[in-house]
Design a protein around this motif. Structure first.
Motif, mmCIF file in Angstrom:
data_model
loop_
_atom_site.group_PDB
_atom_site.id
_atom_site.type_symbol
_atom_site.label_atom_id
_atom_site.label_comp_id
_atom_site.label_asym_id
_atom_site.label_seq_id
_atom_site.Cartn_x
_atom_site.Cartn_y
_atom_site.Cartn_z
ATOM 1 N N VAL A 7 0.892 -1.270 0.040
ATOM 2 C CA VAL A 7 -0.027 0.017 0.129
ATOM 3 C C VAL A 7 0.801 1.242 -0.048
ATOM 4 O O VAL A 7 1.720 1.459 0.970
ATOM 5 C CB VAL A 7 -0.968 0.095 1.038
ATOM 6 C CG1 VAL A 7 -2.160 1.095 1.144
ATOM 7 C CG2 VAL A 7 -1.746 -1.178 1.240
ATOM 8 N N SER A 33 -2.971 8.162 -5.151
ATOM 9 C CA SER A 33 -3.047 9.333 -6.327
ATOM 10 C C SER A 33 -2.992 8.766 -7.869
ATOM 11 O O SER A 33 -2.602 7.551 -7.952
ATOM 12 C CB SER A 33 -1.786 10.135 -6.143
ATOM 13 O OG SER A 33 -1.601 10.528 -4.921
ATOM 14 N N LEU A 39 5.851 11.897 -2.395
ATOM 15 C CA LEU A 39 6.373 13.276 -2.055
ATOM 16 C C LEU A 39 7.685 13.784 -3.249
ATOM 17 O O LEU A 39 8.167 14.538 -3.547
ATOM 18 C CB LEU A 39 7.260 13.204 -0.716
ATOM 19 C CG LEU A 39 6.268 13.079 0.674
ATOM 20 C CD1 LEU A 39 7.169 12.979 2.061
ATOM 21 C CD2 LEU A 39 5.657 14.476 0.630
ATOM 22 N N ILE A 285 4.973 20.137 6.367
ATOM 23 C CA ILE A 285 5.963 21.180 5.628
ATOM 24 C C ILE A 285 4.755 22.210 4.645
ATOM 25 O O ILE A 285 3.839 21.544 4.472
ATOM 26 C CB ILE A 285 6.840 20.889 4.775
ATOM 27 C CG1 ILE A 285 7.900 21.560 4.633
ATOM 28 C CG2 ILE A 285 6.168 20.045 3.255
ATOM 29 C CD1 ILE A 285 9.064 20.861 3.890
ATOM 30 N N VAL A 383 5.757 14.553 7.027
ATOM 31 C CA VAL A 383 7.070 14.591 6.033
ATOM 32 C C VAL A 383 8.200 14.018 6.942
ATOM 33 O O VAL A 383 8.741 13.049 6.562
ATOM 34 C CB VAL A 383 7.385 15.954 5.494
ATOM 35 C CG1 VAL A 383 8.757 15.944 4.950
ATOM 36 C CG2 VAL A 383 6.428 16.424 4.463
#
Ligand SMILES: Cc1cc2nc3c(=O)[nH]c(=O)nc-3n(C[C@H](O)[C@H](O)[C@H](O)COP(=O)(O)OP(=O)(O)OC[C@H]3O[C@@H](n4cnc5c(N)ncnc54)[C@H](O)[C@@H]3O)c2cc1C
Length: 450
Positions: A7, A33, A39, A285, A383
Motif C-alpha cells: 500500500v 493518487s 513526495l 511542511i 514529512v
C-alpha cells in the motif's frame, strides 16, 4: 510463494516491490493518487510551455551508494549528472559562503576560537561510530560540549529552530551526527569541494524505472485506488477494502506514514494499533516554489540565521540542475517545517504567498514582480518523522502479531535521515525480513498439511 499487496506508491513502496519481486515474491502495488512517486512527484505549469519540475527539491548526493547501485541495475547511471554545489548563510542581512573550510574560518559571527571549535565538531562527529552512545544526549548539549556556546548560538540553534519548528529540546544528538556524516561524505579534496547529483527528469525517472521493472517482472501497479481497510480473520490478513471494491489478500505491507497506516487497521488489530501509536509524530511542511527569470544566489542551500525569516532556507535547485532541463527558468523553493498548529500551516495559499514574498524581498530587495514567472504552494501533513530522545525502542518493527501484516515506513528510518538513499536501503532490509517470515509461514503451513 504468495502475492503481497503493497500500500503506497512512493519511493518506499516501489523500491520494496522491486526488491520483493527480485526475490520471487509476487507484488501488487496500490497508490491512491493518479501518479506514482508520493513526495517525490512532479508538478506541471501549463502556462510555462508545460514546464514540469519536482514538487519538492530533491538532491542526490555523490555518496548515495545504495541509490547509485540501483541506478546501475535499472540502466539509469548514465543519466546521473554531477555538479559542484555550494552552501551559504544569510546572516545579519548579508549572504556568506559556507562551502569550504576557509569560508567557515571567515564567518563573521564566530570568534577565532569558535571557528576552530566548529571544525573540531565536524571532525569529532565523523569519528563517532556507535550512534547509540548519542541517542540519550540532547543535541544542544552534545554540540555545546564539542563546539562551545558560540557555535551553538550562531550556527546550530538557528538550523535546529528552522528544522524542528522551534522545538528541539527533545531532539537527540543523533540528528546532527547523521546529517554531518551524510553531507561531509560528499566532499572531496580535503573538504574544499562538494558535489551533488541530479537526474534530468528528477526522482520521477527512478520512480518510472522502478515501476517499469516491476511490471516487466509480472508485478501489478494500480493508481487512483486507495486502500481503506485491511481485513483480518483468524489472526491473519485475508483481504483489503479498496475505494472501489473488495479483494482477497495473502498479505499487506503498509508503506504509509504511521498515523495514516493506523487508519487502515481493523478492530481485530487493536494491539498492533496500540504498538504503532507509541511513536507516530511527524512534522509537516509548507513549501513555496518560485519559478524565476533570474537567480537569487549562487548557493544550492542558503541557511538562515535570522529568526524573523519564517522559512527554513532558500533552496535554489537550478544551482544544481542544469537549466536546459527547466526551460531556462531558475527554481527556488522556500520550505517551512511545521507542527500542525503552526500559523503558516493554517494560512490559506494567498496569505502564505504574500507573507513569504515579503520576507523574500527583505532578503533580496531587488526582486521585482516580473522576475517571478510562477508560484506554487505545496503542503504536506506528514514529512519528517520525529524521534525524541531515548525512544528508539518505540519504533515499530516491520512485522506484527497479525500474520501477513507489515509496516515499512519512514518512522523506522533512524538514525539515518529520511531521504531516497535511506528509503531504498530500508526497503531492501524490509524485503529480506518479509521474505524470511513468508518462507517460515509457508513451511509451517506445509508441515500442518502433512
Ligand atoms: C520538501 C522536501 C524536501 C526533500 N528533500 C529531499 C532530498 O533532497 N533528497 C532526498 O533523498 N529526499 C528528500 N526528501 C524526502 C523524500 O521525499 C521522502 O523521504 C520520500 O519521498 C518518502 O517516500 P515514502 O514512500 O516513504 O512516502 P510518500 O512519498 O509519502 O509515499 C506514500 C504514498 O502512499 C500513498 N497513499 C497514502 N494513503 C494511501 C492509501 N490509503 N492507499 C493507497 N495509497 C496511499 C500516497 O499517495 C503516497 O504516494 C524531501 C522531502 C520533502 C517534503
Amino acid at each position: 510463494m504468495p502475492v503481497i499487496d503493497i500500500v503506497g506508491g512512493g519511493i518506499l513502496g516501489l523500491a520494496l516491490g522491486y526488491d520483493l519481486i527480485k526475490r520471487g515474491i509476487g507484488v501488487r502495488i496500490w497508490e491512491r493518487s493518479r501518479e506514482l512517486g508520493g513526495l517525490m512527484g512532479r508538478t506541471r505549469f501549463d502556462d510555462l510551455d508545460g514546464l514540469e519540475v519536482d514538487r519538492y527539491y530533491h538532491a542526490i548526493l555523490s555518496s548515495d551508494r545504495t541509490l547509485m547501485r540501483l541506478f546501475d541495475e535499472l540502466g539509469l547511471r548514465s543519466e546521473v549528472r554531477m555538479t559542484v554545489t555550494s552552501m551559504g548563510f544569510y546572516h545579519d542581512g548579508k549572504l556568506y559562503s559556507m562551502s569550504t573550510p576557509l569560508d567557515f574560518l571567515r564567518f563573521p559571527p564566530l570568534s577565532p576560537i569558535d571557528r576552530f571549535r566548529l571544525g573540531v565538531t565536524i571532525l569529532q562527529a565523523r569519528r563517532v561510530k556507535d550512534w547509540r552512545a548519542l541517542e540519550q544526549t540532547p543535541v544542544v548539549e552534545w554540540l555545546t560540549k564539542l563546539g562551545g556556546r558560540g557555535t551553538v548560538e550562531h550556527i546550530w540553534k538557528p538550523l535546529l529552530r528552522a528544522k524542528f519548528d522551534g522545538g528541539f529540546d527533545n531532539v537527540p544528538a543523533t540528528y546532527i551526527w547523521s546529517r554531518l556524516v551524510r553531507t561531509t561524505d560528499t566532499r572531496e579534496k580535503g573538504g574544499a569541494v562538494e558535489k551533488m547529483c541530479f537526474l534530468p527528469g528528477g526522482y520521477a525517472m527512478l520512480i518510472n524505472a522502478l515501476a517499469k521493472a516491476i511490471t516487466e517482472r509480472g508485478g501489478q501497479i494500480t493508481t487512483g485506488v486507495a486502500i481503506q481497510q485491511v481485513h483480518v480473520s483468524e489472526g491473519r490478513v485475508c483481504g483489503l477494502r479498496l475505494s472501489n471494491g473488495e479483494i482477497d489478500s495473502d498479505g499487506a505491507v503498509l508503506t504509509l506514514q504511521t498515523p495514516i497506516a493506523r487508519r487502515l487497521l481493523p478492530p481485530e488489530a487493536a494491539d498492533v494499533n496500540a504498538r504503532w501509536s507509541r511513536l507516530e509524530e511527524y512534522l509537516g511542511i509548507v513549501c513555496m516554489l518560485l519559478v524565476l527569470r533570474r537567480s537569487l544566489s549562487p548557493y544550492y542551500t542558503l541557511n538562515i540565521t535570522d529568526e524573523r525569516i519564517p522559512f527554513t532556507g532558500v533552496i535554489e535547485t537550478t544551482n544544481l540542475i542544469d537549466r536546459q532541463f527547466t526551460n531556462g527558468y531558475h527554481l527556488v523553493y522556500l520550505p517551512k517545517y511545521v507542527a500542525p498548529d503552526n500559523l503558516f500551516a493554517q494560512m490559506n495559499d494567498e496569505a502564505l504567498q504574500r507573507s513569504f514574498l515579503v520576507y523574500l524581498r527583505q532578503m533580496f530587495p531587488d526582486v521585482r514582480p516580473d522576475d517571478i514567472a510562477a508560484v506554487r504552494i505545496g503542503r504536506e501533513r506528514y514529512v519528517e518523522p520525529l524521534h525524541p530522545i531515548g525512544r528508539t525502542d518505540d519504533i515499530p518493527p516491520f512485522t506484527t502479531d497479525i500474520a501477513g501484516l507489515y509496516l515499512v515506513n519512514s518512522s523506522q528510518i533512524y538514525p539515518q535521515l529520511t531521504n531516497g538513499e535511506a528509503a531504498v536501503a530500508h526497503a531492501a532490509r524490509a524485503a529480506g525480513i518479509i521474505e524470511q517470515t513468508l518462507r517460515s509461514l509457508s513451511e509451517s503451513q506445509q508441515t500442518v498439511a502433512v
